[in-house]
Write an enzyme that holds these catalytic residues in place. Structure first.
Site, short mmCIF file in Angstrom:
data_model
loop_
_atom_site.label_atom_id
_atom_site.label_comp_id
_atom_site.label_asym_id
_atom_site.label_seq_id
_atom_site.Cartn_x
_atom_site.Cartn_y
_atom_site.Cartn_z
N GLU A 255 0.82 -1.21 0.00
CA GLU A 255 0.00 0.00 0.00
C GLU A 255 0.86 1.26 0.00
O GLU A 255 0.52 2.25 -0.66
CB GLU A 255 -0.94 0.01 1.21
CG GLU A 255 -2.10 -0.97 1.09
CD GLU A 255 -3.00 -0.68 -0.11
OE1 GLU A 255 -3.13 0.49 -0.50
OE2 GLU A 255 -3.56 -1.64 -0.67
N CYS B 280 -12.85 1.82 -15.07
CA CYS B 280 -13.19 3.23 -14.90
C CYS B 280 -11.90 4.05 -14.89
O CYS B 280 -11.62 4.79 -13.95
CB CYS B 280 -13.97 3.43 -13.60
SG CYS B 280 -14.96 4.95 -13.56
N CYS C 81 -16.93 1.77 -20.38
CA CYS C 81 -18.27 1.71 -19.79
C CYS C 81 -19.06 0.49 -20.28
O CYS C 81 -19.97 0.01 -19.59
CB CYS C 81 -19.02 3.00 -20.10
SG CYS C 81 -18.13 4.47 -19.55
N CYS D 270 -18.80 -2.15 -17.83
CA CYS D 270 -18.95 -1.77 -16.43
C CYS D 270 -20.28 -2.28 -15.86
O CYS D 270 -21.34 -2.09 -16.46
CB CYS D 270 -18.89 -0.25 -16.29
SG CYS D 270 -19.10 0.32 -14.59
N CYS E 17 -24.94 4.81 -13.87
CA CYS E 17 -23.89 5.83 -13.74
C CYS E 17 -24.37 7.17 -14.29
O CYS E 17 -24.71 7.29 -15.48
CB CYS E 17 -22.63 5.38 -14.48
SG CYS E 17 -21.27 6.56 -14.40
#
Length: 362
Positions: free
Chosen positions: A45, A200, A207, A210, A216
């Site tokens: 991370e 995205c 899209c 998606c 959206c």
DNA sequence: CAAGCGTGGAT
DNA sequence: TATCCAAGCTT
């Protein structure tokens, strides 16, 4: 005053769609997903802050081979940590990682705490990173809001305004909180990041694939690219510097350690001077027997916040004693395990192929 | 809240 | 080639 956006789906429906997509299309074989310990998740991370996955992977593997656990990292010298961080950038991450490892040994018995509060109290760990560590390595419920999630959520709800603004960020945190489940936290967290990273995307969102295309708001308006709004931009100032390439009779180069914070903090670099006069004044004091050569052509290195125009200044000296604490002779032929600023590393590797006294070409 | 912090990928 | 900006945090 803009209204806080309403969720486009009930939490349960959102989670169901996302996890179903993740099972088939998410990433399941990233290095830090194997042997998923809090330590490995933590290191990944930190490396992934403002840094892309493909860049991080080789650094992560090398880091884990050398520092397999918190104890190994805590026992290391900072120089060696920065050596493994060389080229990755944002070196405060490496310095803070090392500091935090020592704090974990001193204050947590060598075990990474897996609560958001305790994690966020460690250097280099903020709210989102703490959430990611908890969610991925303990499975307890924790909320993340990184760049991927910000991008997806701002498009999904057409959240206006730059996310760097507190009011915008608060709305995004509220949405992230709304959708976060109580089960399958590692998968959900990874799925949110995968959605932003693989579908995205900033420039070319897909899209068509998606799972949320039908709800959206940005997509309905055909305005995916307008979200999230970008940071107000400013002109890049240019800074000028001379880098001294002082070589001794054995071909070694004089390095100077940078101050503990700031640009290239704690890394080793060629001595830098604002102008030729400052460089000459330094030589008069520390290396009066040196011979200055013709400067090599200047080049520009572009950083996030300024351009640095660098003029390499070669010089020779037979020998120089008493280099002091923050200086060392460095042999480019047999490099030590120290952190080197990237442009410096590039310059030094050039030394192996070109003669300084006879620089190539016009 | 703004500034500071790196490097490489994408367009 | 120039510009934007990526799994942010600290001061």
């Amino acid at each position: 005053m803009t209204e806080a956006p309403a969720p486009v789906l009930p939490a349960a429906a959102f989670q169901r769609r996302l996890l179903e997509w993740f099972d088939d299309h998410g990433r399941h074989d990233l290095p830090w997903q194997q042997a998923r310990t809090p330590y490995r998740v933590w290191v990944s991370e930190i490396m992934l802050q403002q840094t892309q996955v493909t860049t991080v992977i080789p650094y992560f593997e090398r880091f884990m081979a050398r520092f397999p656990d918190v104890a190994a990292l805590a026992e290391a010298e900072q120089d060696e940590v920065l050596h493994l961080w060389t080229g990755l950038g944002y070196y405060a991450r490496g310095r803070n990682l090392h500091k935090a490892a020592r704090a974990i040994v001193a204050e947590h018995g060598g075990e990474l705490p897996v609560e958001v509060e305790a994690l966020a109290a460690l250097p280099g760990i903020g709210r989102s990173t703490a959430g990611a560590i908890v969610a991925q390595s303990s499975g307890e419920r924790a909320v993340i809001l990184d760049g991927n999630v910000k991008r997806s959520l701002s498009r999904l709800h057409a959240v206006a305004g730059w996310p760097g603004r507190l009011a915008v960020e608060r709305r995004l945190w509220a949405l992230a909180e709304h959708y976060t489940p109580h089960e399958r936290l590692p998968d959900y967290t990874q799925a949110m990041m995968d959605l932003g990273a693989t579908l995205c995307r900033r420039g070319t969102p897909e899209c068509r694939r998606c799972p949320f295309a039908d709800v959206c708001v940005a997509h309905a308006r055909g305005e995916e690219r307008r979200f999230p709004e970008s940071k107000p931009k400013k002109a890049l100032p240019t800074r000028v510097t001379r880098m001294l390439l002082l070589r001794d009779g054995q071909g070694r180069v004089l390095l100077e350690q940078r101050p503990a914070s700031g640009l290239w903090g704690g890394l080793w670099s060629l001595p830098q001077f604002d102008d030729e006069a400052a460089l000459q004044a330094w030589l008069d004091v520390h290396a009066p027997a040196s011979r200055l050569e013709a400067p090599r052509p200047a080049f520009t290195h572009v950083f996030s916040h300024f351009r640095l125009e660098i003029t390499p200044q070669p010089a020779r000296i037979e020998r120089l004693d008493a280099v002091g604490e923050a200086r060392r002779w460095y042999d480019p032929e047999s490099p030590d395990a120290i952190g080197l600023a990237a442009p410096v590393k590039a310059l030094l590797s050039e030394l192996r192929t070109f003669s300084l006294s006879a620089p190539p070409g016009p």
